[in-house]
Write a protein that holds these residues in place. Sequence first.
Motif, PDB file in Angstrom:
ATOM      1  N   ILE A   1      58.787  70.535  35.655  1.00 28.75           N
ATOM      2  CA  ILE A   1      59.473  71.557  36.426  1.00 28.75           C
ATOM      3  C   ILE A   1      60.732  70.964  37.050  1.00 28.75           C
ATOM      4  O   ILE A   1      61.793  71.577  37.013  1.00 28.75           O
ATOM      5  CB  ILE A   1      58.535  72.148  37.509  1.00 28.75           C
ATOM      6  N   SER A   2      60.615  69.773  37.622  1.00 31.21           N
ATOM      7  CA  SER A   2      61.781  69.171  38.269  1.00 31.21           C
ATOM      8  C   SER A   2      62.882  68.859  37.268  1.00 31.21           C
ATOM      9  O   SER A   2      64.066  68.968  37.598  1.00 31.21           O
ATOM     10  CB  SER A   2      61.368  67.920  39.045  1.00 31.21           C
ATOM     11  N   LEU A  33      69.115  74.242  25.276  1.00 33.01           N
ATOM     12  CA  LEU A  33      68.958  72.890  24.746  1.00 33.01           C
ATOM     13  C   LEU A  33      67.665  72.250  25.246  1.00 33.01           C
ATOM     14  O   LEU A  33      66.928  71.640  24.460  1.00 33.01           O
ATOM     15  CB  LEU A  33      70.162  72.034  25.143  1.00 33.01           C
ATOM     16  N   LEU A  34      67.380  72.388  26.533  1.00 32.24           N
ATOM     17  CA  LEU A  34      66.142  71.832  27.079  1.00 32.24           C
ATOM     18  C   LEU A  34      64.923  72.490  26.442  1.00 32.24           C
ATOM     19  O   LEU A  34      63.954  71.812  26.095  1.00 32.24           O
ATOM     20  CB  LEU A  34      66.106  72.004  28.595  1.00 32.24           C
ATOM     21  N   GLY A  35      64.973  73.784  26.271  1.00 35.35           N
ATOM     22  CA  GLY A  35      63.862  74.486  25.643  1.00 35.35           C
ATOM     23  C   GLY A  35      63.663  74.076  24.195  1.00 35.35           C
ATOM     24  O   GLY A  35      62.538  73.913  23.721  1.00 35.35           O
ATOM     25  N   PHE A  36      64.761  73.875  23.484  1.00 29.92           N
ATOM     26  CA  PHE A  36      64.676  73.480  22.079  1.00 29.92           C
ATOM     27  C   PHE A  36      64.145  72.060  21.936  1.00 29.92           C
ATOM     28  O   PHE A  36      63.347  71.776  21.048  1.00 29.92           O
ATOM     29  CB  PHE A  36      66.053  73.600  21.422  1.00 29.92           C
ATOM     30  N   GLN A  45      48.869  73.127  30.365  1.00 34.64           N
ATOM     31  CA  GLN A  45      48.838  73.333  31.809  1.00 34.64           C
ATOM     32  C   GLN A  45      50.232  73.192  32.409  1.00 34.64           C
ATOM     33  O   GLN A  45      50.622  73.966  33.282  1.00 34.64           O
ATOM     34  CB  GLN A  45      47.882  72.342  32.461  1.00 34.64           C
ATOM     35  N   ALA A  46      50.999  72.233  31.929  1.00 36.47           N
ATOM     36  CA  ALA A  46      52.372  72.064  32.430  1.00 36.47           C
ATOM     37  C   ALA A  46      53.250  73.244  32.006  1.00 36.47           C
ATOM     38  O   ALA A  46      54.122  73.680  32.769  1.00 36.47           O
ATOM     39  CB  ALA A  46      52.960  70.760  31.914  1.00 36.47           C
ATOM     40  N   LYS A  47      53.017  73.754  30.818  1.00 33.61           N
ATOM     41  CA  LYS A  47      53.778  74.914  30.342  1.00 33.61           C
ATOM     42  C   LYS A  47      53.485  76.134  31.202  1.00 33.61           C
ATOM     43  O   LYS A  47      54.400  76.875  31.585  1.00 33.61           O
ATOM     44  CB  LYS A  47      53.436  75.205  28.877  1.00 33.61           C
ATOM     45  N   PHE A  53      56.469  78.934  37.772  1.00 33.73           N
ATOM     46  CA  PHE A  53      57.541  78.559  38.688  1.00 33.73           C
ATOM     47  C   PHE A  53      58.795  79.377  38.421  1.00 33.73           C
ATOM     48  O   PHE A  53      59.387  79.943  39.343  1.00 33.73           O
ATOM     49  CB  PHE A  53      57.854  77.063  38.549  1.00 33.73           C
ATOM     50  N   TRP A  54      59.222  79.462  37.160  1.00 34.65           N
ATOM     51  CA  TRP A  54      60.470  80.163  36.859  1.00 34.65           C
ATOM     52  C   TRP A  54      60.333  81.672  37.037  1.00 34.65           C
ATOM     53  O   TRP A  54      61.290  82.341  37.426  1.00 34.65           O
ATOM     54  CB  TRP A  54      60.963  79.813  35.456  1.00 34.65           C
TER      55      TRP A  54
END
Length: 107
Positions: A1-2, A33-36, A45-47, A53-54
Amino acid sequence: ISLSVCVAWLAFFAAEIDLHANGLLAVIAGGVLLGFMSWTSITGQAKDAMEHFWHTLEFFANTIIFTLAGIIVVEAAQGNIVGRDWGYLFMMYCLVMIVRGIVIACS
């Protein structure tokens, strides 16, 4: 997330201050770009945490934006609203609720 928050902030400020470009487009490009690059390596769990969060941040941002827009519209229209306008507002509200009910019933 950070990492996703840092990418958004760094992309915005790098574009606006250093490159004199559009910060919003830089944030969008950084997010794509980050998503790709990293979405496949994020665990379940992180996803879920990142999506939560978003979505929460999106809710608060939308609330602030529409509240400010409402304040601006009210200040601009102050004194120009007549009784007929309230009738139109009520009719539009009823129409939106009817359409919403139809969409929910059909889905």
